[in-house]
Design a protein around this motif. Structure first.
Motif, PDB file in Angstrom:
ATOM      1  N   GLY A 241       0.819  -1.202   0.000  1.00  0.00           N
ATOM      2  CA  GLY A 241       0.000   0.000   0.000  1.00  0.00           C
ATOM      3  C   GLY A 241       0.847   1.244   0.000  1.00  0.00           C
ATOM      4  O   GLY A 241       2.067   1.186  -0.202  1.00  0.00           O
ATOM      5  N   LEU A 242       0.182   2.359   0.237  1.00  0.00           N
ATOM      6  CA  LEU A 242       0.847   3.659   0.315  1.00  0.00           C
ATOM      7  C   LEU A 242       1.049   4.014   1.783  1.00  0.00           C
ATOM      8  O   LEU A 242       0.089   3.956   2.576  1.00  0.00           O
ATOM      9  N   VAL A 243       2.261   4.375   2.130  1.00  0.00           N
ATOM     10  CA  VAL A 243       2.564   4.708   3.520  1.00  0.00           C
ATOM     11  C   VAL A 243       3.537   5.878   3.545  1.00  0.00           C
ATOM     12  O   VAL A 243       4.342   6.050   2.607  1.00  0.00           O
TER      13      VAL A 243
ATOM     14  N   PRO B 165      11.498   6.218   1.428  1.00  0.00           N
ATOM     15  CA  PRO B 165      11.090   6.294   0.017  1.00  0.00           C
ATOM     16  C   PRO B 165      11.830   5.286  -0.862  1.00  0.00           C
ATOM     17  O   PRO B 165      11.247   4.766  -1.827  1.00  0.00           O
ATOM     18  N   GLU B 166      13.062   4.991  -0.533  1.00  0.00           N
ATOM     19  CA  GLU B 166      13.829   4.035  -1.347  1.00  0.00           C
ATOM     20  C   GLU B 166      13.372   2.591  -1.171  1.00  0.00           C
ATOM     21  O   GLU B 166      13.855   1.697  -1.872  1.00  0.00           O
ATOM     22  N   ASP B 167      12.437   2.346  -0.253  1.00  0.00           N
ATOM     23  CA  ASP B 167      11.841   1.026  -0.117  1.00  0.00           C
ATOM     24  C   ASP B 167      10.686   0.820  -1.110  1.00  0.00           C
ATOM     25  O   ASP B 167      10.134  -0.280  -1.197  1.00  0.00           O
ATOM     26  N   THR B 168      10.338   1.844  -1.830  1.00  0.00           N
ATOM     27  CA  THR B 168       9.247   1.755  -2.793  1.00  0.00           C
ATOM     28  C   THR B 168       9.554   0.726  -3.871  1.00  0.00           C
ATOM     29  O   THR B 168      10.672   0.679  -4.391  1.00  0.00           O
ATOM     30  N   GLY B 169       8.550  -0.085  -4.207  1.00  0.00           N
ATOM     31  CA  GLY B 169       8.720  -1.070  -5.254  1.00  0.00           C
ATOM     32  C   GLY B 169       7.662  -2.153  -5.180  1.00  0.00           C
ATOM     33  O   GLY B 169       6.759  -2.090  -4.326  1.00  0.00           O
TER      34      GLY B 169
ATOM     35  N   GLN C 229       2.769 -12.776  -7.742  1.00  0.00           N
ATOM     36  CA  GLN C 229       2.548 -11.672  -8.686  1.00  0.00           C
ATOM     37  C   GLN C 229       3.059 -10.349  -8.116  1.00  0.00           C
ATOM     38  O   GLN C 229       3.183  -9.364  -8.852  1.00  0.00           O
ATOM     39  N   GLY C 230       3.317 -10.335  -6.838  1.00  0.00           N
ATOM     40  CA  GLY C 230       3.855  -9.134  -6.217  1.00  0.00           C
ATOM     41  C   GLY C 230       2.785  -8.251  -5.597  1.00  0.00           C
ATOM     42  O   GLY C 230       1.613  -8.287  -5.982  1.00  0.00           O
ATOM     43  N   THR C 231       3.217  -7.460  -4.635  1.00  0.00           N
ATOM     44  CA  THR C 231       2.352  -6.458  -4.010  1.00  0.00           C
ATOM     45  C   THR C 231       3.117  -5.151  -3.979  1.00  0.00           C
ATOM     46  O   THR C 231       4.307  -5.125  -3.664  1.00  0.00           O
TER      47      THR C 231
ATOM     48  N   GLN D 127       7.580  -7.987   7.998  1.00  0.00           N
ATOM     49  CA  GLN D 127       7.237  -6.786   8.743  1.00  0.00           C
ATOM     50  C   GLN D 127       8.228  -5.696   8.372  1.00  0.00           C
ATOM     51  O   GLN D 127       9.438  -5.890   8.532  1.00  0.00           O
ATOM     52  N   MET D 128       7.720  -4.588   7.897  1.00  0.00           N
ATOM     53  CA  MET D 128       8.577  -3.498   7.427  1.00  0.00           C
ATOM     54  C   MET D 128       8.295  -2.261   8.264  1.00  0.00           C
ATOM     55  O   MET D 128       7.170  -1.722   8.230  1.00  0.00           O
ATOM     56  N   ASN D 129       9.282  -1.827   9.025  1.00  0.00           N
ATOM     57  CA  ASN D 129       9.162  -0.643   9.863  1.00  0.00           C
ATOM     58  C   ASN D 129      10.111   0.454   9.385  1.00  0.00           C
ATOM     59  O   ASN D 129      11.037   0.185   8.612  1.00  0.00           O
ATOM     60  N   SER D 130       9.885   1.648   9.860  1.00  0.00           N
ATOM     61  CA  SER D 130      10.734   2.799   9.513  1.00  0.00           C
ATOM     62  C   SER D 130      10.957   2.879   8.013  1.00  0.00           C
ATOM     63  O   SER D 130      12.083   3.033   7.535  1.00  0.00           O
TER      64      SER D 130
END
Length: 126
Positions: free
Chosen positions: A10-12, A88-92, A118-120, A82-85
């Motif tokens: 999603g968008l965060v 922007p470079e984590d976008t993908g 298929q990816g998220t 689980q992805m914290n902190s």
């Protein structure tokens, strides 16, 4: 057809958190080590993390160490990231994938994985 299904993207905003899930279709994921990869726009797909079949061993790419945690729930046959902190470079697009062999160990190369989801999509932006 064997496949994996990712969800939870999603968008965060920067600094926020997301939890991705990976569920198998037509096979038992518990038998395999599982990896997470991501692909940013215009870049090659890169390995992010891996968890062994038992869950006792995990590894992470340097850029996510201390922020991301991979885990698995064998009761539900699900693997999580689980992805914290988030930055922007984590976008993908994030993909989960199954190791080819059932030796339980995390593969060392991308070609040692076979079934992919298929990816998220994960977007980190203010």
């Amino acid at each position: 057809q064997l496949q994996l299904v990712e969800s939870g993207g999603g968008l965060v905003q920067p600094g926020g958190s997301l939890r991705l899930s990976c569920i198998p279709s037509r096979f038992i994921l518990n038998y395999y080590a599982v990896g997470w990869f991501r692909q940013a726009p215009g870049k090659e797909r890169e390995g992010v993390s891996c968890i062994s079949r038992s869950g006792s061993r995990t590894n992470y790419t340097d850029s996510v160490k201390g922020r991301f945690t991979v885990s698995r729930d064998n009761a539900t046959d699900t693997v999580y990231l689980q992805m914290n902190s988030l930055k922007p470079e984590d976008t993908g697009i994030y993909y989960c994938t199954r190791a080819k062999t059932r030796n339980g160990r995390c593969p060392g190369r991308r070609d040692e994985y076979d079934v992919w989801g298929q990816g998220t999509a994960v977007t980190v932006s203010s």
